[in-house]
Design an enzyme around this catalytic site. Structure first.
Site, mmCIF file in Angstrom:
data_model
loop_
_atom_site.group_PDB
_atom_site.id
_atom_site.type_symbol
_atom_site.label_atom_id
_atom_site.label_comp_id
_atom_site.label_asym_id
_atom_site.label_seq_id
_atom_site.Cartn_x
_atom_site.Cartn_y
_atom_site.Cartn_z
ATOM 1 N N HIS A 157 29.021 2.486 41.711
ATOM 2 C CA HIS A 157 29.982 2.663 40.616
ATOM 3 C C HIS A 157 31.096 3.565 41.133
ATOM 4 C CE1 HIS A 157 31.446 4.322 36.756
ATOM 5 N NE2 HIS A 157 30.882 3.304 36.174
ATOM 6 N N ASP A 192 22.224 8.255 42.340
ATOM 7 C CA ASP A 192 22.916 7.998 41.084
ATOM 8 C C ASP A 192 21.927 7.264 40.178
ATOM 9 O OD1 ASP A 192 24.303 7.007 38.967
ATOM 10 O OD2 ASP A 192 25.913 6.089 40.132
ATOM 11 N N GLN A 243 21.756 4.153 35.865
ATOM 12 C CA GLN A 243 21.037 2.978 35.352
ATOM 13 C C GLN A 243 19.527 3.148 35.526
ATOM 14 O OE1 GLN A 243 22.538 0.548 33.684
ATOM 15 N NE2 GLN A 243 24.622 1.188 34.139
ATOM 16 N N LYS A 293 23.171 6.510 28.063
ATOM 17 C CA LYS A 293 22.575 5.226 28.464
ATOM 18 C C LYS A 293 21.071 5.223 28.221
ATOM 19 C CE LYS A 293 25.845 4.578 32.283
ATOM 20 N NZ LYS A 293 26.846 3.613 31.854
ATOM 21 N N CYS A 326 33.574 -1.203 36.778
ATOM 22 C CA CYS A 326 33.807 0.014 37.580
ATOM 23 C C CYS A 326 33.146 -0.092 38.945
ATOM 24 C CB CYS A 326 33.313 1.277 36.870
ATOM 25 S SG CYS A 326 34.147 1.615 35.337
HETATM 26 N N1 7TS Z 1 26.859 5.238 37.915
HETATM 27 C C1 7TS Z 1 26.400 4.057 37.458
HETATM 28 C C2 7TS Z 1 25.425 3.263 38.276
HETATM 29 C C3 7TS Z 1 26.830 3.614 36.196
HETATM 30 O O1 7TS Z 1 26.363 2.442 35.733
HETATM 31 C C4 7TS Z 1 27.744 4.395 35.445
HETATM 32 C C5 7TS Z 1 28.288 3.914 34.133
HETATM 33 C C6 7TS Z 1 28.156 5.618 35.962
HETATM 34 C C7 7TS Z 1 27.699 5.998 37.209
HETATM 35 C C8 7TS Z 1 29.067 6.532 35.206
HETATM 36 O O2 7TS Z 1 28.425 7.047 34.084
HETATM 37 P P1 7TS Z 1 29.227 7.942 33.013
HETATM 38 O O3 7TS Z 1 28.254 8.106 31.894
HETATM 39 O O4 7TS Z 1 29.583 9.210 33.680
HETATM 40 O O5 7TS Z 1 30.431 7.127 32.637
HETATM 41 N N2 7TS Z 1 28.318 2.532 34.021
HETATM 42 C C9 7TS Z 1 28.929 1.792 33.059
HETATM 43 C C10 7TS Z 1 28.839 0.418 33.020
HETATM 44 O O6 7TS Z 1 28.202 -0.271 33.805
HETATM 45 N N3 7TS Z 1 29.534 -0.038 31.969
HETATM 46 O O7 7TS Z 1 30.095 1.012 31.336
HETATM 47 C C11 7TS Z 1 29.719 2.162 32.016
#
Ligand code: 7TS
Length: 411
Positions: free
Chosen positions: A126, A203, A206, A229, A369
């Site tokens: 990401h 990371d 997910q 999430k 992303c």
């Molecule tokens: N890393 C992964 C693997 C992710 O899926 C996401 C968010 C992030 C980092 C960033 O997380 P945040 O909470 O700091 O934004 N992924 C997604 C997605 O797949 N669709 O919307 C957000």
């Protein structure tokens, strides 16, 4: 602890699932972006705001003591959620995955890395696990190397062992691709990295919401994830790190609550974890996240993983009947999370998303992303259905019928 509950009964815990979208019963398949929230999490937030919404760590009165105790209990829930040994590991509350990565990039990497040092990533990350490291490289002279991907978007042992070497100082890798659901072999990556004296950041944005994670067994140095999430509120997330690292790292933000002593000339820092939680934290968010972790642990992360596994297998069987779809990252089930990304021949993903929306079905379309992974696949975007504990096979049937109909309209 609740008794073992039937997965189908859990749907009633999520008020949003009894709602509609575009006048249709909601089918929520966008859990990769964020999850819906169960009533116990909503109640925990409501309880804090309506009964004891005082600040923490400063009150000499009962309400503030209640808030402080609830905030501390939330951290303890995360210890249990990740099986943290508090002798050697610690949990910092942040705003989410993105902020947690930036904390490590700023407080560890910017301080520790120099010209020629290598940061190893993968092209499936990401953007929040690429862009901060590019900034580190720009400022320190460190070099970024990528473990090569197979055409399907997987890692190979050869790629791992040939990319991680003696110059590697940090490997930052996702636990589960947010595009394909592919789960890299973390144990092997960590073993190889540690053999070369490098640290590993996982990371878990997910991974942590969909699979049991035991940070001690995994032996990662940093693990980052977001509350929203995993049934928790937005604006709260976690950085797990080994304690000795946090103790040697500089603070990320400076101000109240993270100090031991302040004079007009200089200041000294509080102990970990307070050292990394400057200012009034997201108290309600932490309490909500603690309730979310308790909720998921009551159900059991293994059961959630099994449920999503069944759904993904069913989705694969149903969707592979359509000759016009192309599925990305289709792979052996033990390395696959509950994510199904695909394209339809000759049809733009956004058009598919809009027509699904008209049917009450929420998916995400676009590059998620993860532009480098799209470039790797030679596409600009996919349609992504991502599952969680409350999704059902009936919803997948409904989804497949909708995809079949819209293909007739659009092609
Ligand atoms: N890393 C992964 C693997 C992710 O899926 C996401 C968010 C992030 C980092 C960033 O997380 P945040 O909470 O700091 O934004 N992924 C997604 C997605 O797949 N669709 O919307 C957000």
């Amino acid at each position: 602890m609740t008794t073992v509950r039937n997965m189908a009964d859990l749907r009633s815990d999520f008020p949003a699932l009894s709602g509609t979208m575009r006048g249709r019963d909601l089918v929520y398949f966008d859990n990769g972006a964020t999850s819906l929230k169960p009533q116990p999490v909503i109640d925990a937030l409501n309880d804090y705001y309506s009964r004891y919404s005082a600040n923490i760590h400063r009150g000499v009165y009962e309400m503030s003591e209640l808030a402080t105790a609830a905030y501390d209990r939330a951290r303890e829930s995360i210890y249990r959620f990740l099986s943290v040994d508090t002798e050697t590991g610690e949990v910092i509350f942040t705003r989410g995955t993105t902020e947690s990565v930036n904390l490590v990039a700023t407080s560890w990497a910017r301080e520790q890395l120099g010209p020629g040092d290598e940061i190893v990533l993968t092209a499936m990350e990401h953007h929040s696990n690429i862009v901060p490291w590019q900034q580190v490289a720009r400022r320190t002279g460190a070099v970024i190397r990528y473990i090569p991907l197979t055409p399907e978007g997987f890692l190979t042992d050869e790629g791992i062992t040939q990319t991680i070497g003696d110059k590697t100082r940090l490997v930052a890798v996702t636990g589960m691709s947010n595009v394909t659901g592919y789960m890299p072999p973390l144990e092997r990556i960590i073993e190889v990295a540690h053999r070369h004296g490098a640290l590993v950041l996982v990371d878990g944005a997910q991974l942590a919401s969909h699979r049991p994670v035991d940070v001690g067994a995994l032996d990662c140095d940093f693990l980052v994830f977001s509350g929203h999430k995993m049934c928790g509120p937005t604006g709260i997330g976690v950085l797990y790190a080994k304690k000795n690292l946090l103790e040697s790292m500089e603070p990320f933000l400076f101000g109240g609550d993270m100090i031991r002593e302040v004079t007009l000339e200089h200041s000294t820092w509080a102990r970990v974890p307070e050292k990394f939680e400057a200012g009034t934290p997201n108290i309600a968010g932490a309490i909500g996240l603690g309730a979310a972790a308790d909720y998921l642990m009551d159900i059991g992360m293994e059961r959630i993983a099994e449920h999503e596994h069944r759904l993904t297998e069913y989705m694969t069987t149903v969707m592979h009947r359509f000759p016009f779809i192309r599925n990305y990252g289709d792979q052996s089930p033990d390395r696959r999370g509950g994510i199904f990304s695909f394209t339809i021949d000759g049809v733009h993903p956004h058009d598919v998303g809009s027509l699904l929306d008209q049917q009450g079905i929420a998916v995400r379309t676009g590059f998620h992303c993860a532009q480098p992974l799209m470039t790797h696949f030679g596409i600009t975007g996919t349609i992504r259905a991502s599952f969680f504990l409350y999704n059902t096979e009936e919803e997948i049937d409904q989804f497949a019928r909708a995809v079949e109909r819209l293909y007739e309209i659009l092609s």
